[in-house]
Design an enzyme around this catalytic site. Structure first.
Site, PDB file in Angstrom:
ATOM      1  N   HIS A 159      17.066  42.235  14.932  1.00  0.00           N
ATOM      2  CA  HIS A 159      15.792  43.038  15.054  1.00  0.00           C
ATOM      3  C   HIS A 159      15.707  44.623  14.621  1.00  0.00           C
ATOM      4  O   HIS A 159      15.107  44.906  14.352  1.00  0.00           O
ATOM      5  CB  HIS A 159      15.799  43.208  16.957  1.00  0.00           C
ATOM      6  CG  HIS A 159      14.891  41.902  17.466  1.00  0.00           C
ATOM      7  ND1 HIS A 159      13.924  42.056  17.551  1.00  0.00           N
ATOM      8  CD2 HIS A 159      15.852  41.000  17.815  1.00  0.00           C
ATOM      9  CE1 HIS A 159      13.640  40.492  18.385  1.00  0.00           C
ATOM     10  NE2 HIS A 159      14.929  40.120  18.197  1.00  0.00           N
ATOM     11  N   ASP A 366      14.007  52.213  10.913  1.00  0.00           N
ATOM     12  CA  ASP A 366      13.402  51.419  12.320  1.00  0.00           C
ATOM     13  C   ASP A 366      13.217  49.800  11.193  1.00  0.00           C
ATOM     14  O   ASP A 366      13.121  49.836  10.767  1.00  0.00           O
ATOM     15  CB  ASP A 366      11.727  51.831  12.905  1.00  0.00           C
ATOM     16  CG  ASP A 366      12.124  51.382  14.441  1.00  0.00           C
ATOM     17  OD1 ASP A 366      12.518  50.612  14.597  1.00  0.00           O
ATOM     18  OD2 ASP A 366      11.661  52.307  14.780  1.00  0.00           O
TER      19      ASP A 366
END
Ligand code: GDG
Length: 467
Positions: A159, A366
């Site tokens: 992720h 991110d």
């Protein structure tokens, strides 16, 4: 049909329905409910005799869950230590924050093996299971499953971002990590950049060879691919419409006295760029007299990883700068920066997003960033807000229509905030339509389906005949 077993550090809490969970939970629950699947992970509890506990099972929304406790020491070394003081900073390009010790490393391997043992104990007798392991806490779990003779398809989805070689090789024993990853059949990443970095890291480590997007290791093929995670767009929109009618939303609206709202929603984490964002807002107030007494910035930042020292010091820094900005600019009836460490239910959150003229999403790094996609889904198509997005979020590789900014350039962010607040309705609509097209084409249901399909296919084509 094979049973799907999903493994992640935490599983969603049984007292929340899937509508109140984040994107990962929705995507995974959706894939699991089609096969009466099983989701395994840590139950959030610490117990001295955790090793003696068999997983505790329960069912929710047609999905089985099996969760187990950890000991305090396991949690300290595996979760706080290696996962969040070594891997998280390194994979977010913050090698200066890496606090590696051999003890943390051993603790991580030990807990990954324990996860594997728990999963192996739940595989049906005929071995018919597809296993999907999630995220940086469990990079080695697949390797331990193979040592326990688990032969079926095992996939892994990361992720968070993958750093390039010169950062990756800072990790002590990075070769072992690559070798452990080679136990999987499919490895999925959020963006093409992450995939490219991973393949480079494999080649440079010398552990395996790379042909196109396939890694070759020990006469086996490991398939890699890009699977950008997304959100349930329809549910998010419905929640935003309902949330906007709530009494909280109405009170928020009244409190703005007709001025525009900027919103940020992030776990309190140094990767999210909150400090520079607060500086940019201060700069906006300094630059533009017309915004004075008028604009409000609401930053919702629930606390996370409170046991990690770096998070406690970040909290102190943010409290200081938030106090500084408000002390400098507030008037007796206007407070420009509302900084909250409280979390809200999803409906409230989406309602707040719908009311906001600007969605401020400026992480320093991110993997994807689901808030950016949620902000788009929450907007009123007739009067949409503007998404101001960091170029360093994975979402920026996908979200055509966002205003893109460099989160390290505070002055640029301030100028872009001003431009976003002044943007014409026509331009806002045109940008939003482009953004909405992206998120509705690639939504969370597709993410889960695409990954499982790729995993089953790559497991079937795994073996390379020995010459
Ligand atoms: C990791 C990667 C990747 C936040 N505050 C509240 C709340 N949230 C929800 C958001 C969003 C989720 O939490 C956060 O997801 P993000 O994607 O923004 O960030 P991470 O937590 O860092 O997630 C990231 C993600 O995994 C998935 O692969 O995109 O890059 O770092 O859904 O809305 N939810 C509620 N109340 C809050 O106060 N209910």
């Amino acid at each position: 049909m094979k049973q799907l077993i999903v493994v992640s550090n935490r599983v969603p809490s049984p007292d929340k329905d899937s509508g109140s969970q984040g994107g990962l939970a929705v995507g995974v629950m959706n894939a699991l409910s089609r096969t009466r699947g099983l989701w395994m992970g840590w139950n959030g509890q610490l117990m001295d005799d955790a090793e003696q506990h068999a997983p505790e099972s329960y069912e929710n929304e047609g999905v089985q869950f099996a969760t187990f406790p950890l000991t305090e020491q396991e949690h300290e070394l595996f979760y706080v230590g290696y996962s969040n003081e070594v891997l998280w900073p390194l994979f977010h390009y913050r090698s200066d924050m890496v606090e590696y010790t051999r003890e943390k490393d051993a603790g991580y391997q030990h807990v990954n093996e324990r996860f594997a043992r728990q999963v192996a104990s739940r595989i049906p007798e005929n071995g018919d299971a597809t296993i999907w392991v999630h995220d940086y806490q469990l990079l080695s779990t697949g390797h331990y499953l193979r040592t326990m003779n688990v032969e079926g398809p095992i996939g892994f989805f990361l992720h968070i971002p993958v750093p390039p070689w010169e950062v990756f090789r800072i990790l002590p024993h990075h070769e072992r990590m690559i070798e452990h990853l080679c136990a999987y059949d499919t490895i999925g990443f959020q963006t093409a950049t992450d995939l490219r970095h991973f393949l480079e890291n494999v080649e440079r480590s010398g552990i395996a060879t790379v042909e196109g997007n396939t890694v070759i290791f020990d006469h086996r093929r490991i398939n890699t691919g890009v699977f950008p995670i997304s959100i349930d767009v329809d549910t998010a929109r419905e929640m935003a419409e309902k949330g906007e009618q709530s009494s909280r939303s109405k009170r928020l609206k009244d409190s703005l006295q007709g001025g525009p709202l900027i919103i940020g929603v992030d776990r309190l984490d140094y990767s999210k760029g909150l400090y520079k964002r607060f500086q940019a807002f201060e700069q906006l107030l300094e630059n533009t007299h017309t915004r004075y007494g008028n604009v409000t910035y609401l930053q919702i930042a629930p606390l996370s990883r409170t046991g990690v020292e770096r998070y406690a010091s970040l909290r102190r820094e943010l409290e200081r700068i938030a106090g500084h900005v408000n002390g400098r600019f507030s008037t007796y009836d206007w407070m420009p920066l509302r900084y909250l460490n409280t979390g809200y239910d999803r409906e409230t959150l989406m309602g707040f997003m719908r009311q906001s003229r600007v969605g401020l999403v400026t992480p320093l790094r991110d993997g994807m960033n689901l808030v950016a996609k949620e902000y788009v889904a929450a907007q009123d198509p007739e009067d949409p807000g503007v998404l101001l997005l960091s170029t360093l979020a994975g979402a920026a590789e996908e979200l055509d229509g966002a205003m893109l900014c460099n989160p390290f350039d505070v002055e640029e962010m301030a100028d872009m905030l001003d431009a976003a607040l002044s943007m014409s309705l026509e331009e806002r609509k045109e940008r939003w339509q482009r953004l909405h097209k992206v998120i509705s084409t690639n939504d969370i249901h597709r993410w889960g389906e695409d990954f499982i399909t790729a995993l089953d296919q790559s497991a079937a084509a795994r073996h390379i005949e020995k010459q």
